[in-house]
Design an enzyme around this catalytic site. Structure first.
Site, mmCIF file in Angstrom:
data_model
loop_
_atom_site.group_PDB
_atom_site.id
_atom_site.type_symbol
_atom_site.label_atom_id
_atom_site.label_comp_id
_atom_site.label_asym_id
_atom_site.label_seq_id
_atom_site.Cartn_x
_atom_site.Cartn_y
_atom_site.Cartn_z
ATOM 1 N N GLU A 1 1.262 4.048 -11.191
ATOM 2 C CA GLU A 1 2.478 3.352 -10.735
ATOM 3 C C GLU A 1 3.103 2.706 -11.979
ATOM 4 O OE1 GLU A 1 1.725 -0.110 -8.323
ATOM 5 O OE2 GLU A 1 3.790 -0.287 -7.624
ATOM 6 N N HIS B 1 -1.046 -3.117 2.325
ATOM 7 C CA HIS B 1 -1.818 -4.326 2.007
ATOM 8 C C HIS B 1 -1.630 -5.317 3.151
ATOM 9 C CE1 HIS B 1 -2.458 -3.103 -2.254
ATOM 10 N NE2 HIS B 1 -1.354 -2.421 -2.026
ATOM 11 N N HIS C 1 -5.484 2.289 -7.059
ATOM 12 C CA HIS C 1 -4.101 2.229 -7.536
ATOM 13 C C HIS C 1 -4.062 2.729 -8.985
ATOM 14 C CE1 HIS C 1 -3.327 -0.339 -4.092
ATOM 15 N NE2 HIS C 1 -2.069 -0.524 -4.442
ATOM 16 N N ASP D 1 3.291 0.155 1.524
ATOM 17 C CA ASP D 1 2.724 -0.774 0.536
ATOM 18 C C ASP D 1 2.750 -2.232 1.039
ATOM 19 O OD1 ASP D 1 1.358 -0.978 -1.840
ATOM 20 O OD2 ASP D 1 3.097 -0.803 -3.151
ATOM 21 N N ASP D 2 3.879 -2.892 0.880
ATOM 22 C CA ASP D 2 4.044 -4.301 1.285
ATOM 23 C C ASP D 2 5.426 -4.427 1.928
ATOM 24 O OD1 ASP D 2 1.645 -5.471 -0.400
ATOM 25 O OD2 ASP D 2 2.794 -4.238 -1.791
ATOM 26 N N HIS E 1 -1.559 3.414 3.169
ATOM 27 C CA HIS E 1 -1.496 2.460 2.049
ATOM 28 C C HIS E 1 -0.653 1.253 2.458
ATOM 29 C CE1 HIS E 1 -1.523 1.908 -2.528
ATOM 30 N NE2 HIS E 1 -0.798 0.899 -2.072
#
Ligand code: HPA
Ligand code: ZN
Length: 328
Positions: free
Chosen positions: A195, A14, A192, A273-274, A12
């Site tokens: 969350e 981005h 997603h 994630d990021d 996961h």
């Protein structure tokens, strides 16, 4: 101990969200794009909360114009992941930022991304696959264009389809058409959920989009029946603890439900994630989890085996990577 050299599988990530701030600033200068408001004084990405994060994220992508910028981005991101011990990564790719959902333009961006990934694999050994991702707050009609991009380029390299963006906008069912199109093209599915939305958002994504993995999904912990159901069905959670802590879903790592989910038999995996937005790396995630829950090499090896089993790659790729997760 440092977990940096431990081989890792990340599911996961981005692609644009992994862009180092200096990389984005460099492109902004080259292309004379004004990015005021995107960075703090110390050069890090500036955002107050999740919705603001999404808008800063989109502002930063303005400098990623053209396939060449994405090739350079892919190389930079994969080099950093490889330095953190990642041997396999699945990155979310957004046709919305790569030609706006036009299939011909998307093919050119994808070609550049894939070529950069293959060159980096030759240098650093890291293997990448792409999950084409629609953006929820851009709405169901735009998602259909993105799903068409995904379906037209589905194969050994684009292997999945997903949905990111503002989880509080619309319902999963609004995107069922896009997910059906992707499924029919042979793509594997993730969404997603759980969350910002509670347990119901996870149930809805599974029921309406028929996904086999959930991005985050951590708020399932609020419903013990759902937790049991996830465990029984073998739904895999792409958990990003540092992201959740950075955005305030949980106050600290030791309050994060990943250990409780794992202990309840849910298939959990760990991703970033990021990473530059959330001041994290795969190594830092492991260090924080070790500190919070006493997890050791063997726990992380099990997580990585779960992740590799859940990876949207073909069996040959999986078989080639599995020996790298063996203890040394
Ligand atoms: N969550 C949802 N959407 C996103 C994210 C994220 O962390 N990063 C980029 N789009
Ligand atoms: Zn995400």
């Amino acid at each position: 101990m440092s977990f940096q050299s431990l081989p890792k599988v990340e599911l996961h990530l981005h692609l644009e969200g992994a862009a180092p701030p200096a990389f984005i600033r460099g492109l902004a200068q080259e292309k004379s794009v004004d990015l005021s408001g995107v960075f703090n004084e110390d050069g890090t990405y500036a955002f107050r909360d999740f919705v603001h994060f999404l808008s800063v994220y989109e502002a930063a992508t303005q400098v990623l114009t053209g396939p060449e910028a994405f090739a350079r981005l892919t190389h930079a991101v994969l080099e950093e992941s490889a330095a953190q011990g990642v041997i396999y990564t699945e990155a979310f790719l957004s046709p919305d930022f790569c030609g706006g959902g036009d299939v011909a333009a998307w093919r050119e961006y994808l070609h550049a991304i894939q070529e950069a990934a293959e060159a980096t694999e030759r240098d650093s050994g890291i293997v990448m696959r792409g999950i084409v991702t629609c953006i929820r707050h851009f709405g169901p009609d735009q998602a259909k264009r993105v799903a068409l991009c995904a379906a037209e380029t589905a194969g050994d390299w684009v292997t999945g389809f997903g949905i990111a963006g503002d989880e509080m906008k619309g319902k999963p069912g609004d995107f069922a058409y896009s997910f059906d199109m992707a499924r029919e093209a042979g793509l594997r599915l993730t969404a997603h959920a759980g969350e910002w939305g509670g347990p119901a958002s996870v149930r809805d994504a599974i029921r309406d989009l028929r996904v086999e993995r959930i991005g985050h999904g951590v708020r399932a912990i609020e419903d013990p029946v759902l937790v049991e159901d996830l465990a029984e069905r073998g739904i895999v959670l792409e958990v990003c603890p540092g992201s959740n802590v950075a955005l305030g879903v949980y106050p600290r790592f030791d309050k994060h439900p990943i250990a409780r989910l794992r202990d309840a038999g849910v298939k959990v995996t760990v991703s970033t994630d990021d990473p530059p937005f959330f001041h994290t790396t795969m190594t830092r995630e492991y260090e924080e989890l070790a500190r919070a829950f006493g997890w050791e090499d063997e726990d992380f090896r099990a997580l990585n085996l779960t992740a590799l089993d859940a990876a949207f790659c073909d069996a040959d790729t999986r078989d080639r990577l599995k020996p790298k997760l063996e203890p040394t």
